[in-house]
Design an enzyme around this catalytic site. Structure first.
Site, PDB file in Angstrom:
ATOM      1  N   THR B  53       0.851  -1.183   0.000  1.00 25.01           N
ATOM      2  CA  THR B  53       0.000   0.000   0.000  1.00 25.01           C
ATOM      3  C   THR B  53       0.892   1.240   0.000  1.00 25.01           C
ATOM      4  OG1 THR B  53      -1.820   1.187   1.069  1.00 25.01           O
ATOM      5  CG2 THR B  53      -0.356  -0.047   2.537  1.00 25.01           C
ATOM      6  N   GLU B  54       0.474   2.253  -0.787  1.00 23.51           N
ATOM      7  CA  GLU B  54       1.316   3.421  -1.055  1.00 23.51           C
ATOM      8  C   GLU B  54       1.794   4.120   0.210  1.00 23.51           C
ATOM      9  OE1 GLU B  54      -1.508   2.457  -2.635  1.00 23.51           O
ATOM     10  OE2 GLU B  54      -2.061   4.018  -4.058  1.00 23.51           O
ATOM     11  N   ASN B  55       0.988   4.057   1.271  1.00 27.93           N
ATOM     12  CA  ASN B  55       1.342   4.797   2.475  1.00 27.93           C
ATOM     13  C   ASN B  55       2.331   4.064   3.362  1.00 27.93           C
ATOM     14  OD1 ASN B  55      -1.048   3.144   2.756  1.00 27.93           O
ATOM     15  ND2 ASN B  55      -1.174   3.873   4.849  1.00 27.93           N
ATOM     16  N   SER B  95       8.344   3.866  -0.637  1.00 26.01           N
ATOM     17  CA  SER B  95       7.138   3.223  -1.143  1.00 26.01           C
ATOM     18  C   SER B  95       6.996   3.424  -2.651  1.00 26.01           C
ATOM     19  CB  SER B  95       5.910   3.787  -0.423  1.00 26.01           C
ATOM     20  OG  SER B  95       4.749   3.127  -0.866  1.00 26.01           O
TER      21      SER B  95
END
Lengths: 239, 228
Positions: B53-55, B95
């Site tokens: 996940t990007e975060n 990320s």
């Protein structure tokens, strides 16, 4: 060396009208809610704020925007469960928006902290976001030039700090915080606890203290998500 | 025609199920917010997939029970998640290094429109309002495969698979496979190549609701979806 300050008020001192301010967090995780609220109390206007989002509900960044203190927002995703504060001002033409793809936003901030004035990325090539930006081909593929992003101040949230400003983070609350710590003239961190020098294992330091200027303890930081579920607003509205 | 399609077309859950059958053992995968996230629900037994996940999390699992949320542990959709053994945290620049640097095996996104040249439009209808792009423009570059899950046509019955997108682009030449409510289509050398279609639908009927030529290479398989 001791970078700790005694109060939130002292932590945000000197952030004046027209300042650019990076604010850490992704949605509510890692958002320094108490520092933002202290900035509302301090009251500077015409701020340029850099954050991934545009706030949610009526606390934290949304509250800062609602108080009319933000002239321009640089972000990737100005939508949330309750984005009304930003949306209304934007549609009324009262706040400027610079929309940046999320990975480009992160890298621009990293570049700002790393002394790299520009870089090339495949992201946004051929889209409206790339309009007016230089394009160059490398190994047969086109890339868009993006510039570094720096700010006068960064407000960030970490878990544990020591007096030299070494920081550790908690889970996904890390997100933009270590990058913003590098990219601001003055980096102000709120931490859940300050421990003595040597208590953070050097192997575990995520943000080395060289990137941090002020440290303030907020022992039990509020979560934006929790505040919104309670229907909270800042400043608190008298019942 | 469109009412007839409505009776045979796959639901979003069935499209997600079909896409999940192609998850490879050992793959690192990013699923877009909303519809694509459903794919994880249907991950076939015995395949080990690590979700990104990007975060800043690799190796997350399903949502926690209500009341068990930790709001420092969320996904890109700001929803609470849990961790699997072997999970890792990292900051946003790392990320997106995973994204642009070619380290993800698969990214799956939703779409307003997909063009036969692989262009994707999924972030703005171009009709005003508040624009928001998030990580979509990064995710379409770098993953080894970029797939789309989508209804085959719009709510008004207009094709979403076109010769060229008319809405603002998210990325050019980036999509490699499309899972729709009627078919599975690859994008190869600037063309839609039909791999599977619903048995109840003729090729001509499918072509009629597709805005660009459907090519075939060898046999067209039957799009089978579990009854959900």
């Amino acid at each position: 060396m001791d970078k700790t300050v005694a109060s939130l008020q002292e932590a945000v001192a000197g952030i004046g009208d027209g300042a650019s301010v990076m604010i850490g967090g992704f949605g509510g995780s890692g958002a320094p809610i108490e520092l933002i609220h202290a900035l509302i109390d301090a009251g500077p206007k015409n701020l340029t704020v850099i954050n991934n989002n545009a706030g949610n509900g009526h606390v934290g960044l949304a509250a800062l925007i609602e108080q009319g203190q933000v002239a321009k927002l640089i972000c990737s995703f100005p939508r949330s469960a309750d984005p009304k504060v930003f949306t209304d001002l934007y549609l009324a033409g009262k706040i400027e928006l610079e929309l940046v793809p999320q990975g480009t936003l992160a890298e621009r901030i990293r570049a700002g902290g790393a002394g790299i004035p520009a870089f090339y990325t495949p992201s946004s090539y051929g889209t409206d976001i790339a309009e007016g930006k230089p394009v160059a081909e490398f190994d047969g593929r086109p890339y868009v030039q993006e510039r570094w992003l720096k700010a006068d101040f960064a407000l960030i949230k970490a878990e544990t700090g020591d007096p030299m400003g070494n920081l550790t983070y908690r889970m996904a609350a890390r997100n933009f915080n270590p990058l913003m710590a590098m990219a601001a003239g003055t980096t102000i961190a709120q931490v859940s606890r300050v421990v003595q020098l040597g208590e953070i294992d050097p192997e575990n330091v995520v943000t080395p203290g060289i990137f941090v200027d002020r440290l303030v303890t907020v022992a039990e930081p509020k979560q934006e998500e929790t505040l919104n579920r309670e229907g909270a607003a800042y400043p608190e509205v008298a019942a | 025609m469109s009412t007839q399609l409505d009776t045979i077309k796959l639901t979003n859950a069935q499209i997600a199920w079909r896409a999940a059958q192609d998850l490879e053992d050992g793959a690192y995968v990013n699923l877009g917010i909303g519809f694509p996230e459903m794919i994880a629900t249907f991950q076939p037994e015995g395949r080990d997939v690590v979700y990104h996940t990007e975060n800043g999390v690799l190796g997350f699992g399903e949502a926690p029970a209500a009341g068990e949320e930790d709001w420092d542990l969320i996904n890109a959709g700001k929803k609470a998640i849990t961790l699997k053994p072997g999970a890792a945290f990292f900051h946003h620049a790392d990320s997106f290094s995973m994204v642009r640097g070619g380290h993800l095996d698969l990214a799956v996104l939703g779409a307003y429109q997909v063009a036969e040249n692989g262009d994707l439009a999924n972030w703005s209808t171009g009709k005003g309002g508040v624009p928001a792009v998030g990580g979509a423009m990064d995710l379409v570059h770098g993953a080894k495969r970029v797939a789309v899950v989508t209804d085959h046509v719009t709510k008004k019955g207009e094709p979403k698979l076109l010769k060229r997108c008319t809405m603002p682009l998210t990325g050019v030449g980036c999509v490699t496979r499309v899972y729709t409510s009627l078919a599975v289509i690859d994008i190869e050398d600037g063309h839609f190549v039909l791999r599977e279609k619903l048995e109840a639908l003729s090729f001509d009927d499918l072509q009629a609701v597709t805005g660009a030529e459907l090519k075939t290479k060898g046999d067209v398989g039957v799009l089978v979806a579990k009854v959900l």
